[in-house]
Structure formats: structure tokens, C-alpha cells
Design a protein around this motif. Structure first.
Motif, PDB file in Angstrom:
ATOM      1  N   ALA A   1       9.384  -1.077   0.372  1.00 13.85           N
ATOM      2  CA  ALA A   1      10.499  -1.145   1.329  1.00 13.85           C
ATOM      3  C   ALA A   1      10.769  -2.575   1.769  1.00 13.85           C
ATOM      4  CB  ALA A   1      10.184  -0.277   2.547  1.00 13.85           C
ATOM      5  N   TYR A   2      10.063  -3.527   1.158  1.00 11.60           N
ATOM      6  CA  TYR A   2      10.328  -4.921   1.451  1.00 11.60           C
ATOM      7  C   TYR A   2       9.953  -5.330   2.859  1.00 11.60           C
ATOM      8  CZ  TYR A   2      12.090  -8.254  -1.768  1.00 11.60           C
ATOM      9  OH  TYR A   2      12.151  -9.227  -2.704  1.00 11.60           O
ATOM     10  N   ALA A   3       8.923  -4.692   3.397  1.00 13.47           N
ATOM     11  CA  ALA A   3       8.425  -5.058   4.727  1.00 13.47           C
ATOM     12  C   ALA A   3       7.465  -6.244   4.573  1.00 13.47           C
ATOM     13  CB  ALA A   3       7.698  -3.869   5.335  1.00 13.47           C
ATOM     14  N   PRO A   4       7.249  -6.991   5.650  1.00 11.56           N
ATOM     15  CA  PRO A   4       6.337  -8.136   5.547  1.00 11.56           C
ATOM     16  C   PRO A   4       4.875  -7.700   5.510  1.00 11.56           C
ATOM     17  CG  PRO A   4       7.235  -7.944   7.774  1.00 11.56           C
ATOM     18  CD  PRO A   4       7.894  -6.879   6.959  1.00 11.56           C
ATOM     19  N   TYR A   5       4.046  -8.489   4.873  1.00  9.40           N
ATOM     20  CA  TYR A   5       2.602  -8.225   4.879  1.00  9.40           C
ATOM     21  C   TYR A   5       1.849  -9.537   4.738  1.00  9.40           C
ATOM     22  CZ  TYR A   5       3.714  -8.131  -0.144  1.00  9.40           C
ATOM     23  OH  TYR A   5       4.209  -8.424  -1.398  1.00  9.40           O
ATOM     24  N   LEU A   6       0.635  -9.519   5.257  1.00  8.42           N
ATOM     25  CA  LEU A   6      -0.256 -10.677   5.127  1.00  8.42           C
ATOM     26  C   LEU A   6      -1.501 -10.223   4.392  1.00  8.42           C
ATOM     27  CD1 LEU A   6      -0.229 -12.445   8.635  1.00  8.42           C
ATOM     28  CD2 LEU A   6       0.817 -13.239   6.504  1.00  8.42           C
ATOM     29  N   GLY A   7      -1.932 -10.994   3.394  1.00 11.69           N
ATOM     30  CA  GLY A   7      -3.119 -10.637   2.636  1.00 11.69           C
ATOM     31  C   GLY A   7      -4.200 -11.697   2.802  1.00 11.69           C
ATOM     32  N   PHE A   8      -5.441 -11.260   2.845  1.00  9.59           N
ATOM     33  CA  PHE A   8      -6.582 -12.161   2.990  1.00  9.59           C
ATOM     34  C   PHE A   8      -7.599 -11.856   1.904  1.00  9.59           C
ATOM     35  CE2 PHE A   8      -4.675 -11.514   7.129  1.00  9.59           C
ATOM     36  CZ  PHE A   8      -4.465 -12.815   7.539  1.00  9.59           C
ATOM     37  N   GLY A   9      -8.275 -12.915   1.430  1.00 15.68           N
ATOM     38  CA  GLY A   9      -9.259 -12.743   0.375  1.00 15.68           C
ATOM     39  C   GLY A   9      -8.712 -13.271  -0.940  1.00 15.68           C
ATOM     40  N   PRO A  10      -9.592 -13.437  -1.948  1.00 13.35           N
ATOM     41  CA  PRO A  10      -9.149 -13.967  -3.237  1.00 13.35           C
ATOM     42  C   PRO A  10      -8.076 -13.077  -3.850  1.00 13.35           C
ATOM     43  CG  PRO A  10     -11.540 -13.820  -3.136  1.00 13.35           C
ATOM     44  CD  PRO A  10     -11.033 -13.136  -1.925  1.00 13.35           C
ATOM     45  N   ALA A  11      -7.055 -13.710  -4.410  1.00 16.00           N
ATOM     46  CA  ALA A  11      -5.962 -13.033  -5.120  1.00 16.00           C
ATOM     47  C   ALA A  11      -5.033 -12.250  -4.191  1.00 16.00           C
ATOM     48  CB  ALA A  11      -6.490 -12.104  -6.223  1.00 16.00           C
ATOM     49  N   ALA A  12      -5.261 -12.310  -2.889  1.00 14.71           N
ATOM     50  CA  ALA A  12      -4.403 -11.541  -1.972  1.00 14.71           C
ATOM     51  C   ALA A  12      -3.025 -12.186  -1.864  1.00 14.71           C
ATOM     52  CB  ALA A  12      -5.053 -11.462  -0.596  1.00 14.71           C
ATOM     53  N   HIS A  13      -2.003 -11.332  -1.825  1.00 14.43           N
ATOM     54  CA  HIS A  13      -0.623 -11.795  -1.700  1.00 14.43           C
ATOM     55  C   HIS A  13      -0.104 -11.555  -0.293  1.00 14.43           C
ATOM     56  CE1 HIS A  13      -0.715 -12.095  -5.990  1.00 14.43           C
ATOM     57  NE2 HIS A  13       0.564 -12.358  -6.095  1.00 14.43           N
TER      58      HIS A  13
END
Ligand code: SF4
Length: 388
Positions: free
Chosen positions: A265-277
């Protein structure tokens, strides 16, 4: 570019880059050197601490990987607590943990539940011994059954099961038996993934050596259609190509993965850790994959950069179309107009009408959505609509 009418809530993703053993088909980033775990957890905590906490409001936390169930419950709890104190989180939070049946038991499942995990996603893949061996899974069919039963005893009221189909020679009736084994537990969510051969995996090497021959397209197409017919017939909502959920199509009682729905749905997200987007429209950025490099970069006080891109309006529009067409909700034409100031019909109307006439799309209620057949031929539909 104008913004969507209502700013959607965001999601937080934590990548746990460890697996006991690499499965034959998998190209997700993970290593099996568990000695790196303490240094990784320290780096992860530092990365979260250094993140910008600003908007939006987040309403999901997702532990993916890798094998998050390799962590101790106390380690999961510490991460959740840090996220709660760092970010603005909604009261009704969906907290998912992916778990491998070979790494769970009654004790750690109870621990994960007490740590605040309220949605457990079990990577079952198959309830048949020969399939598990073929896929290189670490667990047996018996452990798969035990894991689901233990998840319920541990108090999880929202359990998802992942299955894989499309193994060479797999018939509709053999696959149906696998699904029925899953249905016996009445899971809230089922993800049924078609086996694909990804470059660089052991399966790709087997294929190169002629020891593995993928199932023909007509077989996998038949399995896809049988899956959708069987599960929708059992009351599941086929809400994304590979995903089925109990409850209404949307709203409070839907058991669709709230977190994964953000990607479509094109909502924002934050990723943490190796390879996280991470995605903060229109900017996307990601960490590099190597866990040792990740630990070293963070110890040196730097972000672990993998790459970053800022989407142009045309790229943004293309992605909204491609991702929207993965879902049964499809593309909301009014939302499209607000986002881009362009009318969906002006851009795609003639081709969309033609695809609808061929039974691949529906164009009702202000939406452009794929039919079951349209989901099966998604690449054709997207290529026809967008020229890509
Ligand atoms: S357990 Fe999951 S993440 Fe790990 S190798 Fe297997 S499929 Fe990939």
C-alpha cells in the motif's frame, strides 16, 4: 507530487540475520555463525538509538530474517522495549515474529508471547517429510505439527503458516493434502509461495548441474488456481497473490498481515539490521547485507549504507501500479488522483478496459483490481498497462 489523503501509519522491521542452516531455495540474507549474535544485538541497538524518531505513527513491528526465533525471548523483549521508547507507537500494535519450527518449543514460545509478540508466523513450508528434505529445511514434519500446537498452547491467537508449492512432480492432490494439514489448525493466516529458483542459491546450482528441474509453468499455474479456489472456499480472503487471511477483506477483524500490507500500500517503513530496507516516500534506502560489515560500520559510528534512491514521479506511479495489482484491493483511483494529480483512466484506461474484457482486471467501485487469473498473469498485466 501531492500526498495521499490520509497519512498511513508506518511499520518497523527488524532483520535477524541468522539461520541454523541455509535452506536450498533461500536468498534472504543470513549467516549461520551464531557467535556473531552478541555483537549484532549491540549494533542493532545502536542503530535504533541513532535513528530519526520523527513521524509517522508506527503500528507494526515485524521480526523477519533469517530466523528471528533464534533469539532468546529476553532479547526480543529488549528490542521491543527499545522501539517503544524510541518511536511513537500506536496502542493497538501488531508485533510479528517469524519462527522456524526447528527452533521453537513450549518455553520459548511462551517467552515470545510474554515479550509482547502477538502474531506468530511459522515457516512450515510443508507437512511432508520428502518435501522438507528437498527444500533443505532443518525441521521434520513432526516438528512442524508440534510447533503449531505449541504456538496455540502458548497463547498465540494470531498464527500464520507459510507453505511452499510447485516442487517438481507435485500434483494438485498432494499439494491439497499439505494445505489440508495446515487447515486442520485453523490458522488465521496462510502464505502459499510458489517455489522459485533464485540466482546464487544451492537450488540454482542443482539446476545448473541438471539435478533439479523446476515444475513446468502449466503445473504451477494449476497449483496456484487450486490454492486460491480451495482457500477462498474455506472462508479465507485471497488478499495478495501469495497471502490468505481470515476475517473481512479489511477493517478490525481482518487477519491480513498489517505489516506486510504496508509494502503493497506504499506506506512508510523503517528497517534495522543487515539488508534491511526503509521507505520514507519518495526516498528508499537500505543497509548493506554483510553482518560483519554492519557491525563494524556501526561500531565506527556510521550508518551501514547499502544504497539510497529517490523515486521520480514516474517511478513512484509505476510502483503504485505494480504493487497495487498484487492485491485484491487493487488500485484506488481516487487515491491515485490525489497522490499524482493524474487520472488513472486518462493514463491507463484503454488498456485497462481491454484487460478487463479478457477477464484479468475488474474496474468496479473506483478501483482497478486483478482477478484470480490476473494475479496469475501479473507480469503480463503490468507489462500491458505500463509498457514495462
Ligand atoms: S530458515 Fe528461512 S531465512 Fe533461513 S535459510 Fe531457511 S528460508 Fe531462508
Amino acid at each position: 507530487m501531492s500526498e495521499a489523503r490520509v497519512a498511513p501509519n508506518g511499520g518497523l522491521y527488524i532483520h535477524i540475520p541468522f539461520c541454523v542452516h541455509k535452506c536450498a531455495y533461500c536468498d534472504f540474507y543470513s549467516v549461520s555463525d551464531l557467535n556473531l549474535k552478541p555483537a549484532f544485538l549491540k549494533a542493532l541497538s545502536a542503530e535504533i538509538a541513532a535513528a530519526e524518531a520523527g513521524p509517522p505513527l508506527f503500528d507494526t513491528i515485524y521480526f523477519g530474517g533469517g530466523t528471528p526465533s533464534i533469539l532468546d525471548p529476553a532479547e526480543v523483549e529488549r528490542i521491543i522495549d527499545q522501539l517503544k521508547s524510541k518511536f511513537r507507537l500506536a496502542g493497538a500494535l501488531e508485533v510479528t515474529l517469524e519462527a522456524n519450527p526447528g527452533t521453537v518449543d513450549a518455553d520459548n514460545l511462551k517467552g515470545f508471547r510474554s515479550a509482547g509478540v502477538n502474531r506468530l508466523n511459522l515457516g512450515i513450508q510443508s507437512f511432508r517429510e520428502e518435501n522438507l528434505r528437498r527444500l533443505g529445511r532443518i525441521h521434520s514434519a513432526g516438528q512442524a505439527h508440534d510447533a503449531v500446537a505449541a504456538a496455540h498452547r502458548a497463547g498465540f491467537a494470531n498464527v500464520g503458516l507459510d507453505l511452499i508449492y510447485g516442487l517438481p512432480g507435485q500434483t494438485v492432490s498432494a499439494w491439497t493434502m499439505d494445505i489440508e494439514s495446515a487447515l486442520a489448525y485453523d490458522p488465521e493466516h496462510l502464505a502459499c509461495y510458489m517455489l522459485s529458483v533464485e540466482p546464487g542459491t544451492p537450488l540454482a546450482e542443482e539446476q545448473r548441474l541438471g539435478r533439479f528441474r523446476p515444475a513446468p509453468d502449466e503445473d504451477t499455474a494449476g497449483l496456484f488456481m487450486a490454492t486460491s479456489e480451495l482457500l477462498t472456499g474455506c472462508g479465507y480472503h485471497h488478499y495478495e497473490i501469495s497471502n490468505f487471511a481470515r476475517g473481512a477483506a479489511s477493517g478490525g477483524d481482518s487477519r491480513a498481515s498489517r505489516h506486510n500490507s504496508k509494502y503493497w500500500a506504499y506506506a512508510p517503513y523503517l528497517g534495522f539490521g543487515p539488508a534491511a530496507h526503509s521507505f520514507q516516500p519518495p526516498r528508499r534506502f537500505w543497509n548493506h547485507r554483510d553482518v560483519r560489515g554492519y557491525i563494524a560500520e556501526i561500531a565506527a559510528g556510521r550508518r551501514p549504507p547499502g544504497g539510497t534512491e529517490t523515486l521520480t514521479v514516474d517511478q513512484h506511479m509505476l510502483e503504485v501500479v505494480m504493487l497495487g495489482l498484487r492485491t485484491s484491493a487493487g488500485i484506488d483511483r481516487a487515491d491515485f488522483k490525489v497522490r499524482f494529480g493524474r487520472d488513472f483512466r486518462d493514463l491507463y484506461g484503454a488498456v485497462a478496459d481491454e484487460l478487463a474484457a479478457r477477464g484479468l482486471l475488474t474496474l468496479d467501485n473506483g478501483r482497478c483490481a486483478p482477478t484470480r487469473q490476473g494475479m496469475l498473469f501479473l507480469n503480463t498485466v503490468v507489462a500491458a498497462l505500463t509498457g514495462n
